[in-house]
Structures are given as structure tokens and as C-alpha cells.
Scaffold this motif. Structure first.
Motif, PDB file in Angstrom:
ATOM      1  N   HIS A  59      55.980  47.293  37.340  1.00  0.00           N
ATOM      2  CA  HIS A  59      57.059  47.034  36.401  1.00  0.00           C
ATOM      3  C   HIS A  59      58.529  46.929  37.155  1.00  0.00           C
ATOM      4  O   HIS A  59      58.552  47.289  38.357  1.00  0.00           O
ATOM      5  CB  HIS A  59      57.251  48.352  35.564  1.00  0.00           C
ATOM      6  CG  HIS A  59      57.641  49.869  36.580  1.00  0.00           C
ATOM      7  ND1 HIS A  59      56.512  50.326  37.223  1.00  0.00           N
ATOM      8  CD2 HIS A  59      58.700  50.425  36.906  1.00  0.00           C
ATOM      9  CE1 HIS A  59      56.931  51.163  37.897  1.00  0.00           C
ATOM     10  NE2 HIS A  59      58.138  51.471  37.575  1.00  0.00           N
ATOM     11  N   HIS A  61      62.759  47.266  37.872  1.00  0.00           N
ATOM     12  CA  HIS A  61      63.955  48.160  37.372  1.00  0.00           C
ATOM     13  C   HIS A  61      65.255  47.220  37.680  1.00  0.00           C
ATOM     14  O   HIS A  61      65.026  46.491  38.540  1.00  0.00           O
ATOM     15  CB  HIS A  61      64.080  49.236  38.250  1.00  0.00           C
ATOM     16  CG  HIS A  61      62.827  50.440  38.018  1.00  0.00           C
ATOM     17  ND1 HIS A  61      63.034  51.290  36.987  1.00  0.00           N
ATOM     18  CD2 HIS A  61      61.911  50.785  38.614  1.00  0.00           C
ATOM     19  CE1 HIS A  61      62.057  51.979  36.785  1.00  0.00           C
ATOM     20  NE2 HIS A  61      61.396  51.764  37.984  1.00  0.00           N
ATOM     21  N   HIS A 103      57.966  47.090  41.102  1.00  0.00           N
ATOM     22  CA  HIS A 103      57.104  47.669  41.925  1.00  0.00           C
ATOM     23  C   HIS A 103      56.052  48.611  41.061  1.00  0.00           C
ATOM     24  O   HIS A 103      56.080  48.542  39.713  1.00  0.00           O
ATOM     25  CB  HIS A 103      58.093  48.776  42.708  1.00  0.00           C
ATOM     26  CG  HIS A 103      58.466  49.918  41.872  1.00  0.00           C
ATOM     27  ND1 HIS A 103      58.895  51.163  42.701  1.00  0.00           N
ATOM     28  CD2 HIS A 103      58.734  50.140  40.569  1.00  0.00           C
ATOM     29  CE1 HIS A 103      59.509  52.151  41.514  1.00  0.00           C
ATOM     30  NE2 HIS A 103      59.376  51.507  40.506  1.00  0.00           N
ATOM     31  N   GLU A 105      53.932  52.429  40.997  1.00  0.00           N
ATOM     32  CA  GLU A 105      53.701  53.739  41.593  1.00  0.00           C
ATOM     33  C   GLU A 105      52.790  54.354  41.283  1.00  0.00           C
ATOM     34  O   GLU A 105      52.244  54.723  39.840  1.00  0.00           O
ATOM     35  CB  GLU A 105      55.007  54.400  41.100  1.00  0.00           C
ATOM     36  CG  GLU A 105      56.367  53.814  41.368  1.00  0.00           C
ATOM     37  CD  GLU A 105      57.464  54.270  40.409  1.00  0.00           C
ATOM     38  OE1 GLU A 105      57.604  53.963  39.385  1.00  0.00           O
ATOM     39  OE2 GLU A 105      58.437  54.944  40.967  1.00  0.00           O
TER      40      GLU A 105
HETATM   41 FE    FE Z   1      59.526  52.744  38.860  1.00  0.00          FE
END
Ligand code: FE
Length: 283
Positions: A59, A61, A103, A105
Motif C-alpha cells: 500500500h 503512503h 510498502h 507490513e
Molecule cells: Fe503502511
């Protein structure tokens, strides 16, 4: 010197994010959109891998900093800059998304429980499009300050001359993880005008002047602090643990859309256009 008192107490809202990670959210909820410059406060903690294994697949940012602090368990991360690694127990990752990052996570399965926090710190207009940057700090590089009745991990800010591991952040943040023993107390100067908050995640605490402080704050709760120069926290019943966070508010217009926080709606639209056209990540 004015002692900070508790202005409001937020009960975390159960939420689900990413591909279905169950978490407790205190900022970025219908009740509390943000607390300038904090735009999100999540506490993820679970013994059940089903609650978190879906993780946060790839996703984007832009316009913010995301700060991940793990208490237990671990999260594997990978990004469009070519970074990859694991954030383990006690580690911190302070990611300045700036102009843009993609990125993932992904929390890893046991053997221990998953426990940790992610906060978002807004960037000022002049730094929204700054170069993405990571400060990956392993647990061993986070200074620990021991006082009678209190042990403090200094993620950012300064305690008794110990400088936090994370530096050169625009908002001038303080980010402390404080463990109080039963009956212990902790006092910390917090710059006047800075937004201050306290997240109690173990036991319960009292804040401020013992003669005037309201009811003890149990865990898990986010306490929003009123203005002042210093905050005083006491363990109210047995040992307690809490995060103390402060940062300079930006007082700028904002436009949030999902993982982006920009100043205007037009900037968000431009961000979405760049994502569609494949120009989101700067060379
Ligand atoms: Fe994130």
C-alpha cells in the motif's frame, strides 16, 4: 511551571485495517479524526494469529511519517525503495513517507504474541514531498533511563540527558515508553504548546496534582493532555506501563484520504492520478 492535566480520555475503538488486521484505534476514528499533528494511533495486540496474519499488503503512503514500535512479536516489511527487514520486539521504525512510498507490513506468526503500536505524524506542507527516509532503530540502540520506580525507553526526545534514538524529526516529538513499578511516579517536561498524549496499556495511572487529578485511567486508554510545561504520572494500582507522546502541532489545512494526508483535496486527487499512471514513486 504549569502541570498538564487530563483533558479527555479516549476509549480505543476496535477496528480492522490492511487485509483484516484486528486492532484498537484511538486516533483516526469517527470520534477523533486527528490530534494535530498525530493522524493515527493504533495498538495491535493479539495471541491469535488469525487476528493479524493477513497483514498490510502493498500500500502507498504520502505526506506523513509512520512510526511503528513493537513490544512483542515481529513484523516483516518491504518497500519500493528496496528496503526489507523485520521489526522485532523493542524495535522502532520511523518512516518518513514524504513524496511517496509503497510498502507492505506483514506480522509474523508466533511463537509469541503480537503487540505493538503504529502512529502517524503529519508532515508540514513544506515537507510533504520530501525524500522518503527510514530510521530503523533496533531495541539495543534505544536509550533506557532508570529512575526510582520508573524505567523509560527513550524513542524520541530527552530524559535526564539521554537523547532519544530517533532524531531530526520536524515535529520535535517526544516518544517515551514508561514502565512504573507499584507506587512509582514519573515526571517529564513537555514543551508548552505541544500536543501531548498518554496511552496507558498496562495497569492504571493518575495524572497531575494528586489533590486535583480525576479518577485513575485504566488500560487501554488514550488520555489527551491539556497544555502546560510538565506532566506527572503515578501508578494508581500496581505496576503500570504507558506511552508518553508529544509533538508540535502544524495548524495547517489538511486533506486525508486513506494512507495519504495532504493539505488540499487537489493534492489528494493528484496523488491518486499519479498512482493510476505509475508516476507516484519519484526516481
Ligand atoms: Fe503502511
Amino acid at each position: 511551571m504549569t502541570e498538564r492535566s487530563v483533558q479527555d480520555v479516549v476509549i480505543p475503538t476496535p477496528a480492522s485495517d490492511g487485509a483484516g488486521v484486528k486492532l484498537k484505534r484511538s486516533i483516526a476514528t469517527p470520534e477523533l479524526d486527528h490530534l494535530d499533528p498525530f493522524f493515527l494511533f493504533d495498538h495491535f495486540g493479539s495471541d491469535r494469529p488469525d487476528d493479524y496474519l493477513a497483514g498490510f499488503p502493498l500500500h502507498p503512503h504520502r505526506g506523513i511519517e509512520t512510526v511503528t514500535y513493537m513490544l512483542d512479536g515481529s513484523v516483516a516489511h518491504r518497500d519500493s525503495l528496496g528496503n526489507a527487514g523485520v521489526i522485532g520486539a523493542g524495535d522502532v521504525q520511523w518512516m518518513t513517507a514524504g513524496s511517496g512510498i509503497l510498502h507492505e507490513e506483514m506480522p509474523k506468526a508466533g511463537p509469541r504474541r503480537l503487540d505493538g503500536f503504529q502512529i502517524w505524524v503529519n508532515l508540514p506542507a513544506k515537507l510533504k514531498m520530501t525524500r522518503p527516509r527510514y530510521q530503523d532503530v533496533p531495541a539495543g540502540r534505544i536509550p533506557r533511563v532508570t529512575r526510582p520506580g520508573a524505567e523509560v525507553r527513550v524513542i524520541a526526545g530527552e530524559v535526564d540527558g539521554a537523547q532519544g534514538a530517533v532524531r531530526e524529526i520536524f515535529a520535535g516529538p517526544t516518544y517515551l515508553d514508561v514502565a512504573l513499578s507499584a507506587g512509582g511516579a514519573f515526571e517529564q517536561p513537555v514543551p508548552r504548546g505541544h500536543t501531548g498524549l498518554l496511552y496507558v496499556y498496562q495497569g492504571e495511572v493518575s495524572v497531575g496534582d494528586p489533590a486535583r487529578s480525576g479518577p485513575a485511567i485504566p488500560s487501554p486508554r488514550l488520555a489527551i493532555l491539556g497544555d502546560g510545561d510538565v506532566v506527572r504520572v503515578r501508578a494508581a494500582a500496581g505496576p503500570a506501563r504507558f506511552l508518553l507522546l508529544s509533538a508540535q502541532p502544524l495548524h495547517e489545512p489538511y486533506a486525508r484520504y486513506g494512507p495519504f494526508v495532504m493539505n488540499t483535496r487537489e493534492e489528494v486527487m493528484e496523488t491518486l492520478r499519479e498512482l493510476r499512471e505509475g508516476t507516484f514513486i519519484r526516481a
